[in-house]
Write an enzyme that holds these catalytic residues in place. Sequence first.
Site, PDB file in Angstrom:
ATOM      1  N   GLY A  36      -1.725  -6.666 -10.348  1.00 39.88           N
ATOM      2  CA  GLY A  36      -1.877  -5.881 -11.303  1.00 39.88           C
ATOM      3  C   GLY A  36      -1.133  -4.483 -11.659  1.00 39.88           C
ATOM      4  N   LYS A  56      -3.829  -4.750   0.782  1.00 40.31           N
ATOM      5  CA  LYS A  56      -3.461  -4.309  -0.596  1.00 40.31           C
ATOM      6  C   LYS A  56      -2.296  -3.125  -0.556  1.00 40.31           C
ATOM      7  CE  LYS A  56      -6.568  -3.374  -3.758  1.00 40.31           C
ATOM      8  NZ  LYS A  56      -7.611  -2.480  -4.426  1.00 40.31           N
ATOM      9  N   ASP A 154     -15.155   0.253 -12.242  1.00 36.58           N
ATOM     10  CA  ASP A 154     -14.056  -0.791 -12.846  1.00 36.58           C
ATOM     11  C   ASP A 154     -14.838  -2.209 -12.574  1.00 36.58           C
ATOM     12  OD1 ASP A 154     -12.143  -1.856 -14.304  1.00 36.58           O
ATOM     13  OD2 ASP A 154     -11.033  -2.233 -12.579  1.00 36.58           O
TER      14      ASP A 154
END
Length: 580
Positions: A36, A56, A154
Amino acid sequence: MCRVSSSEKGPVGGDDTAGSRVVAGRYRLRSVLGSGSMGTVWSAYDEFLHRPVAVKEVRLPPGVPPVQAAELRERTLREARAIAVLSHPNVITLHDVAREDDEPFVVMELLPARSLAGMLREHGPLTVPRAAAVADAVAAALEAAHAAGITHRDVKPGNVLVARDGRIKLTDFGIARNVSEATMTRTGMMLGSPAYIAPEVASGGAVTPAADLWGLGATLFAAVEGRPPYDADGDPLETVGRVVNGAVPRPAPGPLAPLIRGLMAKEPAARLSLQEVRRRLYPLLAQPRHTLFGPELFADRATSRAPDRIDGTATQVIREVPPAPAEPSAGTSTERSAEPEPGELATDPGPLPFAPPAPARRRAGAGAALLAVLLFLVAAAGGFALTRTVGAQPLLPPERPQRTSAPTPPQGELEARTGDATNLSGAKGGLFSVHVPQNWTSFVTQRADPGLPPSTVVQYVSPDGTQTLTVQRFAPFAAPLTVDDYRGALAKQWAPGDFVAVRETSLPDRDGVRLFYRTVERATGPGEASESQLGRSTFAEVFRHGTGLWVVAVTVPTEQERSGQVELFDRIAPTFRLAD
């Protein structure tokens, strides 16, 4: 943002380093799981511990100034600190934080699962039992995060992972922050998913745990409707404008509709608490999770569904704010249209939505009309009194008969259960046993009540969700918590008049007290005409053990007060035993 899932792989082509690139000398990157605007998640292999992991890698949006780029890298380290303190079955586990060429990499649990967003995109809305299981798991994860002082910020379908064996986990705390730290978000730079972001966050207000309640409600809306609550054809600015100024969308009628309305209240203080959400979900959780999500939900298939209808609202950095609406000129109507234009993301937005008061109008003859109404009411009251007197009837209505105590539903035999109320930091001394009705379901979570330190709570809930046995442990702290501290903080958790202490006696065999108190739980969902109230009675034993404090409590509806004490508390409390 990114997904930590091993079943929804993105394309690997174009990156020749896959399979040969090693991070921190031990994590070999294999393939891209998701990406993303804020980063890329890789499927990797830990060559030291010989296990698959998710790694990540931070990827900054193009054009970010160096100062803000450093701040965004720091967010990755915040993510590590945030997740590291969480130990919960509904939260993705963090293994390590590594640096490579001065860039941070976060190493996490690799869950063989798919995101709720992908599931909705491929197979449409969830059934009520499936949606309830997802909502309960996410609520449990948020309870643990909030107890640790962390706001996720989120919550959306793309950050909810569902495994074939029924495990459901909340992931991607990449923009989570500990509320004890200063926020790094600057005016004009908003992080979040527009279709799921809370109105107060979208308008530049303070980020609090209540923002996660909105995100949970919006995620549950998408789960039962098969579409996000807000969607402006992929335009983030217009979507944010609708979130801030538009009406809250209403879900179709169903068992979960009141929950969604209660969570998606524009005023943060009006949203349902996570504890109340889970209590209302209990009656819908009868089916085991490993039987809820069949293999058909994990098989990809061709579909005409547009991805952005479910999760195209990816985490974004929005640099510009929607323009403020133009001031109406003279002679222009000030009435709102059915779909308001996006408003400015103000630093202090004030109450939402804005609604200017209608100008007062004077009408000729208003005083005369009011006088006529008063004369009519006086005449009607006099006629009523005269009629009741002539008929030898009392003027006041008869008193309502008092309600009798409703019987406690049959409980059956009690069975011995073992539980673990170990706190978040992993301190020992939390094992216990207690006898519980056979058909009650157990739940474990962490809680941070106002005025009290964080605690671990093990709850056993009746099939209809109205009766609970709560075992709560406050682990040892630098300043030991006393019974008086707990008793004083207990009353402060309720609004004036909603807490009544009925009785208190000392425990004969422990350093503590037995409490009996009544409370009133209130809830008003958006669009509901009146506030719902639920009276509840609690019988509790509060006692010290070593340097920790324990609470063993049974809570029932007030109508079941007498039978709840005799049939439940008086039978259960004597069976409670600590393992150490």
